[in-house]
Design a protein around this motif. Structure first.
Motif, mmCIF file in Angstrom:
data_model
loop_
_atom_site.group_PDB
_atom_site.id
_atom_site.type_symbol
_atom_site.label_atom_id
_atom_site.label_comp_id
_atom_site.label_asym_id
_atom_site.label_seq_id
_atom_site.Cartn_x
_atom_site.Cartn_y
_atom_site.Cartn_z
ATOM 1 N N ALA A 49 -18.476 -3.201 -18.573
ATOM 2 C CA ALA A 49 -17.761 -2.356 -17.620
ATOM 3 C C ALA A 49 -18.460 -2.420 -16.277
ATOM 4 N N VAL A 50 -17.696 -2.122 -15.224
ATOM 5 C CA VAL A 50 -18.255 -2.104 -13.879
ATOM 6 C C VAL A 50 -17.705 -0.930 -13.100
ATOM 7 N N SER A 51 -18.573 -0.341 -12.300
ATOM 8 C CA SER A 51 -18.187 0.686 -11.331
ATOM 9 C C SER A 51 -18.244 0.012 -9.969
ATOM 10 N N VAL A 52 -17.073 -0.218 -9.400
ATOM 11 C CA VAL A 52 -17.021 -1.016 -8.176
ATOM 12 C C VAL A 52 -17.604 -0.263 -6.996
ATOM 13 N N ASN A 53 -17.317 1.008 -6.907
ATOM 14 C CA ASN A 53 -17.868 1.790 -5.812
ATOM 15 C C ASN A 53 -17.819 3.260 -6.189
ATOM 16 N N SER A 54 -18.358 4.079 -5.312
ATOM 17 C CA SER A 54 -18.426 5.506 -5.621
ATOM 18 C C SER A 54 -17.067 6.179 -5.538
ATOM 19 N N GLY A 55 -16.061 5.427 -5.121
ATOM 20 C CA GLY A 55 -14.723 5.981 -5.075
ATOM 21 C C GLY A 55 -14.046 6.041 -6.419
ATOM 22 N N GLY A 56 -14.700 5.494 -7.436
ATOM 23 C CA GLY A 56 -14.185 5.643 -8.783
ATOM 24 C C GLY A 56 -13.487 4.438 -9.362
ATOM 25 N N ARG A 57 -13.435 3.312 -8.637
ATOM 26 C CA ARG A 57 -12.779 2.133 -9.201
ATOM 27 C C ARG A 57 -13.648 1.561 -10.323
ATOM 28 N N THR A 58 -13.028 1.383 -11.466
ATOM 29 C CA THR A 58 -13.751 0.880 -12.630
ATOM 30 C C THR A 58 -12.920 -0.176 -13.355
ATOM 31 N N TYR A 59 -13.612 -1.050 -14.067
ATOM 32 C CA TYR A 59 -12.951 -2.080 -14.865
ATOM 33 C C TYR A 59 -13.715 -2.221 -16.174
ATOM 34 N N TYR A 60 -12.978 -2.533 -17.227
ATOM 35 C CA TYR A 60 -13.572 -2.589 -18.556
ATOM 36 C C TYR A 60 -13.201 -3.889 -19.261
ATOM 37 N N ALA A 61 -14.088 -4.324 -20.127
ATOM 38 C CA ALA A 61 -13.740 -5.411 -21.031
ATOM 39 C C ALA A 61 -12.708 -4.902 -22.028
ATOM 40 N N ASP A 62 -11.843 -5.787 -22.466
ATOM 41 C CA ASP A 62 -10.803 -5.383 -23.407
ATOM 42 C C ASP A 62 -11.394 -4.785 -24.677
ATOM 43 N N SER A 63 -12.570 -5.243 -25.063
ATOM 44 C CA SER A 63 -13.176 -4.794 -26.314
ATOM 45 C C SER A 63 -13.584 -3.329 -26.283
ATOM 46 N N VAL A 64 -13.734 -2.754 -25.099
ATOM 47 C CA VAL A 64 -14.163 -1.352 -25.010
ATOM 48 C C VAL A 64 -13.150 -0.487 -24.268
ATOM 49 N N LYS A 65 -12.126 -1.107 -23.712
ATOM 50 C CA LYS A 65 -11.144 -0.366 -22.926
ATOM 51 C C LYS A 65 -10.447 0.673 -23.788
ATOM 52 N N GLY A 66 -10.301 1.859 -23.226
ATOM 53 C CA GLY A 66 -9.622 2.935 -23.925
ATOM 54 C C GLY A 66 -10.542 3.826 -24.736
ATOM 55 N N ARG A 67 -11.761 3.403 -24.965
ATOM 56 C CA ARG A 67 -12.709 4.232 -25.702
ATOM 57 C C ARG A 67 -14.051 4.319 -24.992
ATOM 58 N N SER A 68 -14.077 3.857 -23.754
ATOM 59 C CA SER A 68 -15.321 3.906 -22.986
ATOM 60 C C SER A 68 -15.055 4.450 -21.586
ATOM 61 N N LEU A 69 -16.093 5.013 -20.996
ATOM 62 C CA LEU A 69 -15.991 5.546 -19.649
ATOM 63 C C LEU A 69 -17.274 5.228 -18.902
#
Length: 126
Positions: A49-69
């Motif tokens: 997962a990545v936090s792109v900036n402090s504005g809250g943009r995030t991206y997740y790998a499919d393997s953890v998407k939906g159950r990770s934050l």
């Protein structure tokens, strides 16, 4: 040079939850692009997962998407990763990473941040 120290790993039962933390120092935290990677035994390190900036943009790998934050607390210079419904395939060493340049999101799985922590072990027992 940014220093990163992970914590929060450990042994958890399948179906359980965990929160990892990454304390950063030596840089302007709010300007860093920060993420989590993991490496399971016998496998290559992979993007989580990545936090792109402090504005809250995030991206997740499919393997953890939906159950990770993934989220960050700029006041504490700390990045977090919460994972739920953990399974045996989540067993890995989890690494925090940071870079001063933005990742290429279309190639996020090939992102190679310049700063890395030492890793924290997460073991999921079935």
């Amino acid at each position: 040079q940014v220093q990163l120290v992970e914590s929060g790993g450990g042994l958890v039962q399948a179906g359980g939850s965990l929160r990892l933390a990454c304390a950063a120092s030596g840089g302007s935290f709010s300007r860093l692009f920060m993420g989590w990677f993991r490496q399971a035994p016998g496998k290559e390190r992979e993007f989580v997962a990545v936090s792109v900036n402090s504005g809250g943009r995030t991206y997740y790998a499919d393997s953890v998407k939906g159950r990770s934050l993934i989220y960050r607390d700029d006041a504490k210079n700390t990045l977090y990763l919460e994972m739920n419904d953990l399974q045996s395939e989540d067993t890995a060493v989890y690494y925090c990473a940071a870079d001063s340049s933005p990742p290429e999101l279309l190639l996020i799985h090939h992102w190679a941040p310049e700063n890395w922590g030492q890793g924290t072990q997460v073991t999921v027992s079935s």
